[in-house]
Enzyme design. Structure first.
Site, PDB file in Angstrom:
ATOM      1  N   HIS A   1     -42.748 -25.342 -58.328  1.00 11.25           N
ATOM      2  CA  HIS A   1     -42.817 -25.505 -57.068  1.00 11.25           C
ATOM      3  C   HIS A   1     -42.549 -26.828 -56.682  1.00 11.25           C
ATOM      4  O   HIS A   1     -41.726 -27.266 -55.921  1.00 11.25           O
ATOM      5  CB  HIS A   1     -43.880 -24.895 -56.324  1.00 11.25           C
ATOM      6  CG  HIS A   1     -43.768 -24.415 -55.067  1.00 11.25           C
ATOM      7  ND1 HIS A   1     -44.386 -23.417 -54.603  1.00 11.25           N
ATOM      8  CD2 HIS A   1     -42.940 -25.007 -53.811  1.00 11.25           C
ATOM      9  CE1 HIS A   1     -43.944 -23.317 -53.191  1.00 11.25           C
ATOM     10  NE2 HIS A   1     -43.034 -24.106 -52.995  1.00 11.25           N
TER      11      HIS A   1
ATOM     12  N   ASP B   1     -37.333 -14.806 -51.498  1.00  8.20           N
ATOM     13  CA  ASP B   1     -37.895 -15.847 -52.347  1.00  8.20           C
ATOM     14  C   ASP B   1     -39.303 -15.949 -51.785  1.00  8.20           C
ATOM     15  O   ASP B   1     -39.669 -16.107 -50.760  1.00  8.20           O
ATOM     16  CB  ASP B   1     -37.099 -17.133 -51.782  1.00  8.20           C
ATOM     17  CG  ASP B   1     -37.658 -18.378 -52.221  1.00  8.20           C
ATOM     18  OD1 ASP B   1     -36.971 -18.950 -53.314  1.00  8.20           O
ATOM     19  OD2 ASP B   1     -38.625 -18.725 -51.512  1.00  8.20           O
TER      20      ASP B   1
END
Length: 285
Positions: free
Chosen positions: A115, A52
């Protein structure tokens, strides 16, 4: 493309779009680009098969380099990156995705996340529509969000007709996110925990230390196991090879219901990171 792995012991979770993702992954937040190649290589060598990163982390180049050089078949490594706040909007999201893929050196991304919602700018719905386009083009396997609240999620679902596959949120024993996790479960959204160890603070809690003693495991292993038994996807981060290996060794023991309860009871609603409703860094609103 659907994730598969024949070279790792990590169980996979099935997402709402039919794709799979390892329940335990490896995060690279605050890992410098110069370190990222060695750190990601160590993680892959340990057995992690989910990596990630994010555009704002500044390490996509070496993360991608490590994944390519390690040599696993592409469908055995699940890769996530994230759209930064300044790039929100339909067209700018598509450009930002191209930039991330160029830095990663990949032609397919397993999971792309927005995000932060930056709700005050009111661009996250258009950004999610761009993610839908990328998915329809076969360039992304799964699409989701990060740090979204229940209200943010409801808007995305209501206005795009699609339920995000994942919501990656701050989640650790002192911020158990019980209500949001329940909303995720009701709607088939996978909960992924960032800062799963509370950036180290939760490791010192007496209750965690006590459970660690009872199980003969480290506090970090106990908390990661707590996440897994809650049903969370979890992405611990470390740059230390021994801790990378330690954080991976969490599948040979289980916590009892009492031990789970004692850790969950630590929830104080205490955030380490920003409040998603107020965070607008990187974007003028």
């Amino acid at each position: 493309m659907t994730f598969r792995s024949e070279s790792s012991t990590v169980p996979s979770a099935l997402l709402n779009d039919g794709n799979a993702i390892p329940t335990l992954g490896f995060g690279v937040f605050q890992v410098a680009d110069a370190e990222a190649f060695d750190v990601v290589t160590a993680a892959l060598a340990t057995g992690y098969r989910s990596i990630d990163t994010a555009a704002i982390y500044g390490n996509e180049v070496e993360v991608g380099h490590a994944i390519r050089e390690f040599g696993l078949p592409r469908d055995e490594v699940s890769v996530t990156t994230k759209l930064w706040n300044a790039e929100q909007g339909y067209d700018s999201t598509l450009r930002a995705f191209d930039d991330s893929m160029n830095r990663l050196g990949l032609d397919f991304l397993d999971l792309y996340l927005i995000h932060w919602p930056v709700a005050a700018a009111d661009r996250f719905v258009d950004s999610f529509r761009a993610l839908q386009t990328l998915k329809s083009q076969g360039r992304v396997g799964s699409i989701g969000v990060s740090n979204f609240t229940r209200d943010n999620l409801a808007r995305v679902m209501g206005e795009t007709g699609e339920i995000p596959a994942v919501n990656q949120i701050e989640l650790h024993p002192h911020l158990a996110q019980t209500e949001l996790r329940a909303f995720h479960a009701e709607n088939g959204i996978a909960t992924e925990a960032w800062s799963p160890l509370g950036r180290g603070a939760d490791l010192k809690d007496p209750a965690v230390v006590e459970v660690a003693g009872e199980t003969g495991r480290s506090p970090a292993q106990v908390i990661i196991r707590w996440h897994l038994q809650l049903g969370n996807l979890v992405i611990p981060k470390s740059v230390t090879p021994s801790r990378i290996r330690e954080n991976f060794d969490v599948f040979s023991f289980e916590l009892t219901s009492d031990q789970m309860h004692r850790i969950t009871a630590l929830d104080q609603g205490t955030r380490i990171g920003p409040d998603p409703d107020a965070f607008t860094y990187g974007l003028d609103v």
